[in-house]
Design a protein around this motif. Structure first.
Motif, PDB file in Angstrom:
ATOM      1  N   HIS A 213       0.822  -1.217   0.000  1.00 37.54           N
ATOM      2  CA  HIS A 213       0.000   0.000   0.000  1.00 37.54           C
ATOM      3  C   HIS A 213       0.859   1.272   0.000  1.00 37.54           C
ATOM      4  O   HIS A 213       0.367   2.343  -0.356  1.00 37.54           O
ATOM      5  N   MET A 214       2.130   1.133   0.391  1.00 35.76           N
ATOM      6  CA  MET A 214       2.990   2.312   0.494  1.00 35.76           C
ATOM      7  C   MET A 214       3.714   2.651  -0.802  1.00 35.76           C
ATOM      8  O   MET A 214       4.334   3.705  -0.913  1.00 35.76           O
ATOM      9  N   VAL A 239      12.012  11.194   4.343  1.00 34.91           N
ATOM     10  CA  VAL A 239      11.509  10.751   3.047  1.00 34.91           C
ATOM     11  C   VAL A 239      11.249   9.252   3.098  1.00 34.91           C
ATOM     12  O   VAL A 239      12.059   8.490   3.636  1.00 34.91           O
ATOM     13  N   ILE A 240      10.140   8.830   2.530  1.00 38.76           N
ATOM     14  CA  ILE A 240       9.829   7.406   2.424  1.00 38.76           C
ATOM     15  C   ILE A 240      10.560   6.849   1.200  1.00 38.76           C
ATOM     16  O   ILE A 240      10.451   7.395   0.097  1.00 38.76           O
ATOM     17  N   THR A 241      11.299   5.794   1.378  1.00 37.89           N
ATOM     18  CA  THR A 241      12.005   5.161   0.269  1.00 37.89           C
ATOM     19  C   THR A 241      11.532   3.717   0.126  1.00 37.89           C
ATOM     20  O   THR A 241      10.863   3.170   1.011  1.00 37.89           O
ATOM     21  N   GLN A 242      11.887   3.116  -0.978  1.00 39.69           N
ATOM     22  CA  GLN A 242      11.508   1.723  -1.220  1.00 39.69           C
ATOM     23  C   GLN A 242      12.067   0.803  -0.142  1.00 39.69           C
ATOM     24  O   GLN A 242      11.450  -0.193   0.224  1.00 39.69           O
ATOM     25  N   VAL A 297      -6.869  17.839  11.519  1.00 42.97           N
ATOM     26  CA  VAL A 297      -5.502  17.648  12.036  1.00 42.97           C
ATOM     27  C   VAL A 297      -4.459  18.100  11.021  1.00 42.97           C
ATOM     28  O   VAL A 297      -3.285  18.255  11.351  1.00 42.97           O
ATOM     29  N   LYS A 298      -4.864  18.344   9.777  1.00 40.98           N
ATOM     30  CA  LYS A 298      -3.994  18.845   8.712  1.00 40.98           C
ATOM     31  C   LYS A 298      -2.924  17.832   8.319  1.00 40.98           C
ATOM     32  O   LYS A 298      -1.769  18.193   8.060  1.00 40.98           O
ATOM     33  N   LEU A 299      -3.301  16.560   8.261  1.00 42.24           N
ATOM     34  CA  LEU A 299      -2.380  15.534   7.787  1.00 42.24           C
ATOM     35  C   LEU A 299      -2.617  15.311   6.296  1.00 42.24           C
ATOM     36  O   LEU A 299      -3.729  14.967   5.875  1.00 42.24           O
ATOM     37  N   ASP A 300      -1.582  15.516   5.483  1.00 41.69           N
ATOM     38  CA  ASP A 300      -1.732  15.301   4.044  1.00 41.69           C
ATOM     39  C   ASP A 300      -1.782  13.808   3.738  1.00 41.69           C
ATOM     40  O   ASP A 300      -1.684  12.952   4.635  1.00 41.69           O
ATOM     41  N   ALA A 301      -1.921  13.477   2.455  1.00 40.48           N
ATOM     42  CA  ALA A 301      -2.105  12.077   2.059  1.00 40.48           C
ATOM     43  C   ALA A 301      -0.913  11.211   2.471  1.00 40.48           C
ATOM     44  O   ALA A 301      -1.085  10.059   2.891  1.00 40.48           O
ATOM     45  N   THR A 302       0.298  11.754   2.368  1.00 43.07           N
ATOM     46  CA  THR A 302       1.484  10.982   2.720  1.00 43.07           C
ATOM     47  C   THR A 302       1.520  10.701   4.221  1.00 43.07           C
ATOM     48  O   THR A 302       1.786   9.574   4.646  1.00 43.07           O
ATOM     49  N   LYS A 303       1.248  11.721   5.017  1.00 42.30           N
ATOM     50  CA  LYS A 303       1.217  11.516   6.462  1.00 42.30           C
ATOM     51  C   LYS A 303       0.157  10.488   6.861  1.00 42.30           C
ATOM     52  O   LYS A 303       0.389   9.620   7.715  1.00 42.30           O
ATOM     53  N   ARG A 304      -1.021  10.590   6.238  1.00 39.46           N
ATOM     54  CA  ARG A 304      -2.092   9.653   6.573  1.00 39.46           C
ATOM     55  C   ARG A 304      -1.703   8.225   6.201  1.00 39.46           C
ATOM     56  O   ARG A 304      -1.967   7.276   6.955  1.00 39.46           O
ATOM     57  N   ALA A 305      -1.039   8.077   5.072  1.00 40.08           N
ATOM     58  CA  ALA A 305      -0.622   6.741   4.643  1.00 40.08           C
ATOM     59  C   ALA A 305       0.366   6.128   5.630  1.00 40.08           C
ATOM     60  O   ALA A 305       0.256   4.953   5.991  1.00 40.08           O
ATOM     61  N   LEU A 310       1.680   2.400  10.086  1.00 42.65           N
ATOM     62  CA  LEU A 310       2.379   2.125  11.344  1.00 42.65           C
ATOM     63  C   LEU A 310       1.451   1.721  12.474  1.00 42.65           C
ATOM     64  O   LEU A 310       1.914   1.156  13.481  1.00 42.65           O
ATOM     65  N   THR A 311       0.165   2.011  12.353  1.00 40.04           N
ATOM     66  CA  THR A 311      -0.742   1.781  13.486  1.00 40.04           C
ATOM     67  C   THR A 311      -1.886   0.837  13.129  1.00 40.04           C
ATOM     68  O   THR A 311      -2.947   0.879  13.752  1.00 40.04           O
ATOM     69  N   ARG A 312      -1.666  -0.015  12.113  1.00 39.62           N
ATOM     70  CA  ARG A 312      -2.720  -0.965  11.725  1.00 39.62           C
ATOM     71  C   ARG A 312      -2.972  -1.986  12.839  1.00 39.62           C
ATOM     72  O   ARG A 312      -2.005  -2.560  13.362  1.00 39.62           O
ATOM     73  N   PRO A 313      -4.243  -2.227  13.190  1.00 38.55           N
ATOM     74  CA  PRO A 313      -5.420  -1.436  12.776  1.00 38.55           C
ATOM     75  C   PRO A 313      -5.462  -0.119  13.539  1.00 38.55           C
ATOM     76  O   PRO A 313      -5.096  -0.068  14.708  1.00 38.55           O
ATOM     77  N   ILE A 314      -5.878   0.921  12.873  1.00 36.13           N
ATOM     78  CA  ILE A 314      -5.920   2.233  13.505  1.00 36.13           C
ATOM     79  C   ILE A 314      -6.892   2.201  14.685  1.00 36.13           C
ATOM     80  O   ILE A 314      -8.006   1.667  14.563  1.00 36.13           O
ATOM     81  N   PRO A 315      -6.517   2.711  15.839  1.00 37.96           N
ATOM     82  CA  PRO A 315      -7.410   2.683  17.001  1.00 37.96           C
ATOM     83  C   PRO A 315      -8.716   3.423  16.724  1.00 37.96           C
ATOM     84  O   PRO A 315      -8.740   4.454  16.046  1.00 37.96           O
ATOM     85  N   SER A 316      -9.794   2.890  17.277  1.00 36.77           N
ATOM     86  CA  SER A 316     -11.093   3.531  17.090  1.00 36.77           C
ATOM     87  C   SER A 316     -11.473   4.408  18.277  1.00 36.77           C
ATOM     88  O   SER A 316     -12.327   5.298  18.148  1.00 36.77           O
ATOM     89  N   ASP A 317     -10.853   4.185  19.438  1.00 36.95           N
ATOM     90  CA  ASP A 317     -11.178   5.002  20.606  1.00 36.95           C
ATOM     91  C   ASP A 317     -10.352   6.283  20.598  1.00 36.95           C
ATOM     92  O   ASP A 317      -9.276   6.356  19.986  1.00 36.95           O
TER      93      ASP A 317
END
Length: 407
Positions: A213-214, A239-242, A297-305, A310-317
């Motif tokens: 997905h990254m 920077v995110i790299t391969q 929160v002003k997180l762009d697409a890269t930050k959200r990805a 890193l937090t899968r599954p994203i917490p719901s609480d």
């Protein structure tokens, strides 16, 4: 004066090996004492790594308090007097003395207005030529390392011997072999009994396996974040790299990441935990998490990805989401290969050196630059320390020659 002009002049007072910033500065300082100086360089042209470092903008130094500046070298005591005499202010004066205008960016980093390294290098080489310094290209030092005045080099015309009363080694670290910094000096130096701290990659990317997905985000910067490793923080970007992550925030914490391969990422350092908790509590029921992170929160697409990765599954609480945003766990699996590193840690042990940077067991032999055992992040610290130790060694070698003449 180049090699072709020096065929009949192979007797020097000081011979500098390595034409990077440390070597050129050592040569300048020794030549200013009025003695005969030569610089031997293995590559066809000088300061290749310096030129490469300046391609994306030559970061000369960091404008900050000297004590704060020194802390970035893990507070190595022998460097304190050296950097106290030639620190950020002196580097700026050095560049301006070569006719370059400089500016200080918002983060305190100092650059030439033209950004590149080549104008500075051209002006510097012209100054060295005016001082009578001989530049010997295609001269690879092969040892052995002794106090004898004869020094052996490999050249396109075969092995040659140069005579000098003092030798200054400024041979760099062990990264970027294609530019001449290959660490080959370890063999003759170690053979002479000089203790060498094992080298490690520094200012280099860290490895991490990403999910499929990254892939769309490889090469994208993650901006305005704060990383924490073992209590040390770096507010910058990476920077995110391969193969993982790289960039300023990673390099700053590289020394810690080699020891503890886990960082926490604060994706919203501009928001306190209390404010973020209130924002989450007031989130509209119909507002998706992705939209909330983007708009509120002003997180762009890269930050959200990266956050979701890193937090899968994203917490719901609410509390779990606060922790995810403010302290997402970034696990790495070690540094990239050493030849990808901007610099290396390790090198000639400080215990082997006098305060003048002369080898204790080999009088007349001095060391400078990245081949010494210090580790510092990018951001102006590397170049400043190379210039400062080169200056120190060049002056000490000149003093050694003068004292010897008077003996």
């Amino acid at each position: 004066m180049d090699h072709a002009q020096a065929q009949s002049q192979d007797l020097f007072d000081v011979l500098v090996v390595g034409a990077g910033p440390a070597g050129l500065m050592a040569a300048e300082q020794a030549a200013r004492a009025g003695i005969r100086v030569a610089v031997a360089e293995a590559m066809p042209s000088p300061a290749r790594k310096f030129l490469m470092a300046g391609k994306s903008g030559l970061n000369l130094t960091k404008a900050e308090d000297p004590d704060a500046f020194l802390q970035h070298f893990d507070a190595i005591a022998p460097l304190k007097p050296i950097l106290s005499e030639f620190g950020p202010a002196e580097v700026i004066g050095f560049a301006e003395g070569l006719g370059l205008k400089v500016f200080t960016g918002s983060t305190g980093r100092v650059f030439p207005t033209h950004m590149k390294a080549s104008p500075l290098l051209r002006a510097w080489l012209a100054r060295l030529d005016a001082l009578g310094v001989t530049l010997l290209r295609h001269h690879r030092w092969i040892g052995p390392l002794t106090t004898h005045a004869q020094h052996l080099f490999d050249t396109p015309k075969g092995k040659v011997t140069l005579t000098a009363e003092a030798l200054i080694l400024a041979l760099g670290g062990a990264s970027w072999a294609r530019l001449g910094s290959d660490g080959a000096w370890h063999t003759p130096v170690a053979a002479a009994g000089v203790p060498i701290i094992p080298v490690q990659a520094s200012n280099v990317g860290m490895q991490r396996a990403w999910s499929d997905h990254m892939q769309p985000f490889f090469g994208q910067p993650v901006k305005n974040v704060e990383l924490t490793v073992s209590g040390q923080k770096s507010r910058s970007e990476f920077v995110i790299t391969q193969s993982g992550v790289e960039g300023g925030a990673i390099y700053t914490l590289g020394r810690m990441l080699r020891q503890t391969p886990m960082a926490q990422i604060d994706f919203a350092p501009q928001l306190s935990i209390r404010v973020l908790r209130d924002m989450i509590s007031n989130r509209k029921p119909k507002d998706s998490l992705s939209n909330f992170l983007r708009k509120s929160v002003k997180l762009d697409a890269t930050k959200r990805a990266v956050l979701f990765e890193l937090t899968r599954p994203i917490p719901s609480d609410a509390e779990g989401l606060v922790v995810a945003i403010k302290a997402a766990p970034l696990q790495v699996s070690g540094p990239r290969p050493i030849d990808e590193a901007i610099s290396t840690a390790g090198g000639v042990s400080w215990d082997a050196l006098t305060p003048e940077l002369m080898l204790r067991d080999l009088p007349s032999v001095f060391c400078a630059g990245e081949m010494l055992d210090w580790d510092a992040p990018t951001g102006g610290y590397l170049i400043t320390a190379c210039l400062a130790t080169g200056r120190w060694a060049g002056r000490a070698a000149a003093d050694y020659i003068s004292a010897k003449a008077l003996a």
